[in-house]
Design an enzyme around this catalytic site. Structure first.
Site, PDB file in Angstrom:
ATOM      1  N   ARG A  76       7.677 -11.824 -12.510  1.00 59.08           N
ATOM      2  CA  ARG A  76       8.137 -13.136 -12.040  1.00 59.08           C
ATOM      3  C   ARG A  76       7.095 -14.227 -12.259  1.00 59.08           C
ATOM      4  O   ARG A  76       7.432 -15.409 -12.361  1.00 59.08           O
ATOM      5  CB  ARG A  76       8.578 -13.042 -10.579  1.00 59.08           C
ATOM      6  CG  ARG A  76       9.870 -12.265 -10.403  1.00 59.08           C
ATOM      7  CD  ARG A  76      10.293 -12.175  -8.949  1.00 59.08           C
ATOM      8  NE  ARG A  76       9.403 -11.353  -8.145  1.00 59.08           N
ATOM      9  CZ  ARG A  76       9.507 -10.034  -8.005  1.00 59.08           C
ATOM     10  NH1 ARG A  76      10.474  -9.381  -8.616  1.00 59.08           N
ATOM     11  NH2 ARG A  76       8.663  -9.348  -7.267  1.00 59.08           N
ATOM     12  N   GLU A 113       0.767   0.803  -1.905  1.00 59.21           N
ATOM     13  CA  GLU A 113       0.893   1.525  -0.644  1.00 59.21           C
ATOM     14  C   GLU A 113       0.911   3.038  -0.909  1.00 59.21           C
ATOM     15  O   GLU A 113       0.298   3.809  -0.181  1.00 59.21           O
ATOM     16  CB  GLU A 113       2.173   1.077   0.063  1.00 59.21           C
ATOM     17  CG  GLU A 113       2.135   1.371   1.542  1.00 59.21           C
ATOM     18  CD  GLU A 113       3.337   0.778   2.253  1.00 59.21           C
ATOM     19  OE1 GLU A 113       3.993  -0.111   1.680  1.00 59.21           O
ATOM     20  OE2 GLU A 113       3.605   1.229   3.376  1.00 59.21           O
TER      21      GLU A 113
HETATM   22  P1  AMP Z   1       0.244  -7.498  -3.534  1.00 64.73           P
HETATM   23  O1  AMP Z   1      -0.498  -6.833  -4.666  1.00 64.73           O
HETATM   24  O2  AMP Z   1       0.378  -6.611  -2.333  1.00 64.73           O
HETATM   25  O3  AMP Z   1      -0.357  -8.842  -3.197  1.00 64.73           O
HETATM   26  O4  AMP Z   1       1.725  -7.736  -4.031  1.00 64.73           O
HETATM   27  C1  AMP Z   1       2.014  -8.826  -4.851  1.00 64.73           C
HETATM   28  C2  AMP Z   1       2.981  -8.473  -5.937  1.00 64.73           C
HETATM   29  O5  AMP Z   1       4.032  -7.623  -5.490  1.00 64.73           O
HETATM   30  C3  AMP Z   1       3.632  -9.721  -6.474  1.00 64.73           C
HETATM   31  O6  AMP Z   1       3.660  -9.616  -7.882  1.00 64.73           O
HETATM   32  C4  AMP Z   1       5.011  -9.737  -5.862  1.00 64.73           C
HETATM   33  O7  AMP Z   1       5.980 -10.024  -6.849  1.00 64.73           O
HETATM   34  C5  AMP Z   1       5.233  -8.354  -5.295  1.00 64.73           C
HETATM   35  N1  AMP Z   1       5.500  -8.300  -3.841  1.00 64.73           N
HETATM   36  C6  AMP Z   1       4.746  -7.686  -2.913  1.00 64.73           C
HETATM   37  N2  AMP Z   1       5.280  -7.750  -1.695  1.00 64.73           N
HETATM   38  C7  AMP Z   1       6.415  -8.462  -1.840  1.00 64.73           C
HETATM   39  C8  AMP Z   1       7.440  -8.894  -0.926  1.00 64.73           C
HETATM   40  N3  AMP Z   1       7.395  -8.600   0.381  1.00 64.73           N
HETATM   41  N4  AMP Z   1       8.457  -9.620  -1.423  1.00 64.73           N
HETATM   42  C9  AMP Z   1       8.511  -9.929  -2.748  1.00 64.73           C
HETATM   43  N5  AMP Z   1       7.595  -9.541  -3.647  1.00 64.73           N
HETATM   44  C10 AMP Z   1       6.556  -8.809  -3.207  1.00 64.73           C
END
Ligand code: AMP
Length: 188
Positions: A76, A113
């Protein structure tokens, strides 16, 4: 609830009105992609031309002429990065999931996770001294962004900043990216 009461409930780095506009289009999807996760679906933000325009303008206005290249994080982030690049005349560079780039690339692993994931960028993606704005849709734990910024720096770019439409502030991703500048249109 009055209009004022609604607006005080939202915040973001480009002001309350922009944060409220984004908030009005985000759809919470419980238990996607797995139980316990509330997925923030930004599809309606992208699909509404006026809102998408406002999002891109806010990102561009925040960083001004402080960057030369825009990086989009798969998938995205590509949509947003391409629009920011086009609006400013900058080039656009993809950070991709492992195994997608055809030429020599740097790779960075990060924790999910459950298990790990890997992102890559072409080794020759940036010229000397190029300032790079990194763009994604959502900042959650910050693992994806941290790996992407590390890749930019390893490939010779200077991180000018990171920008997202929506930040899940309670997960602390922003702290993880410090001291690099982080900009979020909506923080929840
Ligand atoms: P993080 O690495 O945990 O910061 O996750 C960020 C990435 O995962 C981004 O590229 C988001 O598109 C996706 N992502 C993680 N959590 C969510 C969420 N709750 N809703 C939508 N996209 C998420």
């Amino acid at each position: 609830m009055t209009e004022g009461a609604t607006e005080t409930a939202v915040r973001g780095d480009s002001g309350v009105a922009t944060a409220a506009l984004v908030a009005s289009r985000v759809v919470d999807v419980p238990d996607f992609p797995k139980p316990g996760v509330v997925f923030k679906d930004l599809s309606p933000v992208f699909a509404d031309g006026a809102v998408f325009h406002r999002v891109i303008d806010a990102m561009v206005d925040h960083y001004g002429d402080g960057f030369d290249v825009v990086v989009g994080i798969e998938a995205r982030g590509f949509v947003l990065a391409a629009a920011v690049a086009y609006a400013t005349g900058a080039g656009v560079v993809p950070v991709r999931k492992a195994g997608k780039l055809p030429r020599a690339a740097y790779a960075a692993s990060y924790e999910l996770e459950y298990g790990t994931a890997e992102l890559e960028v072409h080794r020759d993606a940036f010229g000397p001294g190029q300032r790079v704005l990194v763009v994604d849709d959502v900042l959650a734990t910050g693992g994806t962004a941290e790996a992407s910024l590390a890749l930019v720096e390893r490939a010779g770019g200077t991180v000018a900043g990171f920008t997202v439409v929506l930040e899940l502030g309670f997960l602390g991703g922003r702290t993880r990216l410090a001291p690099r500048p982080v900009h979020a249109l909506l923080s929840v």
